[in-house]
Design a protein around this motif. Structure first.
Motif, PDB file in Angstrom:
ATOM      1  N   SER A  53      17.355  78.551 -47.771  1.00 13.96           N
ATOM      2  CA  SER A  53      16.927  79.904 -47.385  1.00 13.96           C
ATOM      3  C   SER A  53      16.073  79.896 -46.131  1.00 13.96           C
ATOM      4  O   SER A  53      16.039  80.873 -45.380  1.00 13.96           O
ATOM      5  N   GLU A  54      15.319  78.815 -45.943  1.00 13.92           N
ATOM      6  CA  GLU A  54      14.388  78.687 -44.817  1.00 13.92           C
ATOM      7  C   GLU A  54      13.381  79.841 -44.772  1.00 13.92           C
ATOM      8  O   GLU A  54      12.931  80.261 -43.712  1.00 13.92           O
ATOM      9  N   VAL A  55      13.031  80.372 -45.948  1.00 13.36           N
ATOM     10  CA  VAL A  55      11.968  81.361 -46.075  1.00 13.36           C
ATOM     11  C   VAL A  55      11.085  80.960 -47.249  1.00 13.36           C
ATOM     12  O   VAL A  55      11.504  80.216 -48.144  1.00 13.36           O
ATOM     13  N   SER A  56       9.854  81.438 -47.233  1.00 10.80           N
ATOM     14  CA  SER A  56       8.922  81.161 -48.321  1.00 10.80           C
ATOM     15  C   SER A  56       7.781  82.153 -48.238  1.00 10.80           C
ATOM     16  O   SER A  56       7.735  83.003 -47.349  1.00 10.80           O
ATOM     17  N   SER A  57       6.876  82.043 -49.157  1.00 14.48           N
ATOM     18  CA  SER A  57       5.659  82.852 -49.137  1.00 14.48           C
ATOM     19  C   SER A  57       4.580  82.059 -49.854  1.00 14.48           C
ATOM     20  O   SER A  57       4.887  81.168 -50.663  1.00 14.48           O
ATOM     21  N   HIS A  58       3.338  82.352 -49.549  1.00 12.16           N
ATOM     22  CA  HIS A  58       2.275  81.661 -50.273  1.00 12.16           C
ATOM     23  C   HIS A  58       2.275  82.082 -51.745  1.00 12.16           C
ATOM     24  O   HIS A  58       2.097  81.242 -52.629  1.00 12.16           O
ATOM     25  N   TYR A  59       2.502  83.385 -51.975  1.00  8.62           N
ATOM     26  CA  TYR A  59       2.452  83.905 -53.344  1.00  8.62           C
ATOM     27  C   TYR A  59       3.599  84.876 -53.596  1.00  8.62           C
ATOM     28  O   TYR A  59       4.087  85.544 -52.680  1.00  8.62           O
ATOM     29  N   LEU A  60       3.959  84.973 -54.860  1.00  6.56           N
ATOM     30  CA  LEU A  60       4.897  85.984 -55.356  1.00  6.56           C
ATOM     31  C   LEU A  60       4.245  86.648 -56.555  1.00  6.56           C
ATOM     32  O   LEU A  60       3.733  85.961 -57.450  1.00  6.56           O
ATOM     33  N   VAL A  61       4.240  87.985 -56.582  1.00  3.66           N
ATOM     34  CA  VAL A  61       3.670  88.719 -57.712  1.00  3.66           C
ATOM     35  C   VAL A  61       4.798  89.452 -58.431  1.00  3.66           C
ATOM     36  O   VAL A  61       5.447  90.336 -57.857  1.00  3.66           O
ATOM     37  N   HIS A  62       5.048  89.064 -59.670  1.00  5.03           N
ATOM     38  CA  HIS A  62       6.113  89.673 -60.465  1.00  5.03           C
ATOM     39  C   HIS A  62       5.700  91.057 -60.973  1.00  5.03           C
ATOM     40  O   HIS A  62       4.530  91.429 -60.948  1.00  5.03           O
ATOM     41  N   GLU A  63       6.681  91.783 -61.470  1.00  4.46           N
ATOM     42  CA  GLU A  63       6.438  93.156 -61.939  1.00  4.46           C
ATOM     43  C   GLU A  63       5.486  93.203 -63.124  1.00  4.46           C
ATOM     44  O   GLU A  63       4.802  94.214 -63.343  1.00  4.46           O
ATOM     45  N   ASP A  64       5.425  92.131 -63.907  1.00  2.02           N
ATOM     46  CA  ASP A  64       4.521  92.105 -65.065  1.00  2.02           C
ATOM     47  C   ASP A  64       3.129  91.584 -64.702  1.00  2.02           C
ATOM     48  O   ASP A  64       2.294  91.369 -65.579  1.00  2.02           O
ATOM     49  N   GLY A  65       2.881  91.351 -63.402  1.00  2.00           N
ATOM     50  CA  GLY A  65       1.579  90.878 -62.949  1.00  2.00           C
ATOM     51  C   GLY A  65       1.451  89.373 -62.859  1.00  2.00           C
ATOM     52  O   GLY A  65       0.413  88.862 -62.420  1.00  2.00           O
ATOM     53  N   ARG A  66       2.489  88.653 -63.254  1.00  2.00           N
ATOM     54  CA  ARG A  66       2.447  87.195 -63.171  1.00  2.00           C
ATOM     55  C   ARG A  66       2.473  86.762 -61.713  1.00  2.00           C
ATOM     56  O   ARG A  66       3.265  87.262 -60.917  1.00  2.00           O
ATOM     57  N   ILE A  67       1.614  85.807 -61.359  1.00  2.00           N
ATOM     58  CA  ILE A  67       1.485  85.352 -59.974  1.00  2.00           C
ATOM     59  C   ILE A  67       1.967  83.909 -59.869  1.00  2.00           C
ATOM     60  O   ILE A  67       1.570  83.054 -60.666  1.00  2.00           O
TER      61      ILE A  67
END
Length: 254
Positions: A53-67
């Motif tokens: 994908s050659e993409v990323s992020s430091h964080y992902l926040v799911h719809e249920d609040g899980r990080i």
């Protein structure tokens, strides 16, 4: 094996291979918020961790609040792409990115659940406190890449974040009639508008011509700060809201 310990309390770790060192000895002084724009949170998480994908992020926040943390904050994640802020390019090198699970346009811009926004607020406050990120440097992806990106979109609750100490926001002026500036216009009023947008941080040439770039920047501004009507037209409400933001910055610095 996760590879590192989570830097935000309660976050899970899933290491993405898509990162590198920050360039030019930069450290993060900006927080960029995105939406994932994919059908599910799991699909987004998998994509952000896939080498191809050659993409990323430091964080992902799911719809249920899980990080989920995927890249160390000190490293350069590949979340912002081409863009700039305050005339500084390579946004990835001076920012931390948070991807917020939301389908965006593929599902009609669904609302962000309260539990998810609560998690975004807590995470953002933690990051801003640890890195001394100023409120006015909590930005949308669309702010740093106008015309190319629209996330996290006009339905993102920036006012709720600001009420909880995250970001710079003022009450937007009500949409109403009156003089406006739009595509094709030229002259000093357009130059003044461009100067104010540039002063706030948006990347555009101050040339007195309301061109496509100016329209894209006005749309990005509206999407973040005057979301009631996003049309790329600098109406009285848009200009007044921009004045209020700049005045609030001056007052905060004095």
């Amino acid at each position: 094996m996760s590879g590192f310990a989570a830097e935000h309390r309660g976050a899970e770790v899933r290491l993405s291979p898509n990162f590198g060192p920050r360039r030019n000895a930069m450290t993060p002084d900006c927080l960029i918020l995105h939406y994932t724009g994919m059908e599910t949170g799991l699909a987004a998480e998998n994509w952000l961790c896939a080498p191809e994908s050659e993409v990323s992020s430091h964080y992902l926040v799911h719809e249920d609040g899980r990080i989920v943390q995927m890249v160390r904050e000190s490293d350069r994640a590949w979340h912002a792409g081409k863009g700039s802020w305050k005339d500084v390019p390579d946004v990835n090198s001076f920012s931390i990115g948070i991807e917020i699970v939301n389908c965006g346009p593929i599902a009609g811009f669904p609302p962000f659940p309260d539990v998810q926004i609560e998690a975004v607020v807590a995470l953002s406050r933690d990051i801003c406190d640890r890195w001394s990120i100023a409120p006015e440097r909590v930005l949308a992806h669309s702010d740093v890449a106008p015309g190319r990106k629209i996330d996290p979109g006009e339905r993102f609750p920036w006012a709720v974040l600001a009420a909880n100490g995250v970001g710079h926001f003022v009450e937007p002026a009500a949409v109403r009639g009156g003089r406006f500036l739009a595509m094709g216009e030229r002259g000093q009023p357009v130059e003044a508008l461009q100067s104010m947008l540039s002063l706030y941080g948006y990347g555009l040439e101050i040339n007195g011509f309301f061109d496509q770039t100016t329209r894209d920047v006005v749309e990005a501004f509206q999407r973040h700060f005057r979301p009631a009507l996003v049309d790329g037209v600098a109406d009285q409400s848009t200009i007044e809201t921009l004045h209020r933001l700049l005045s609030a910055l001056v007052s905060a610095d004095s």
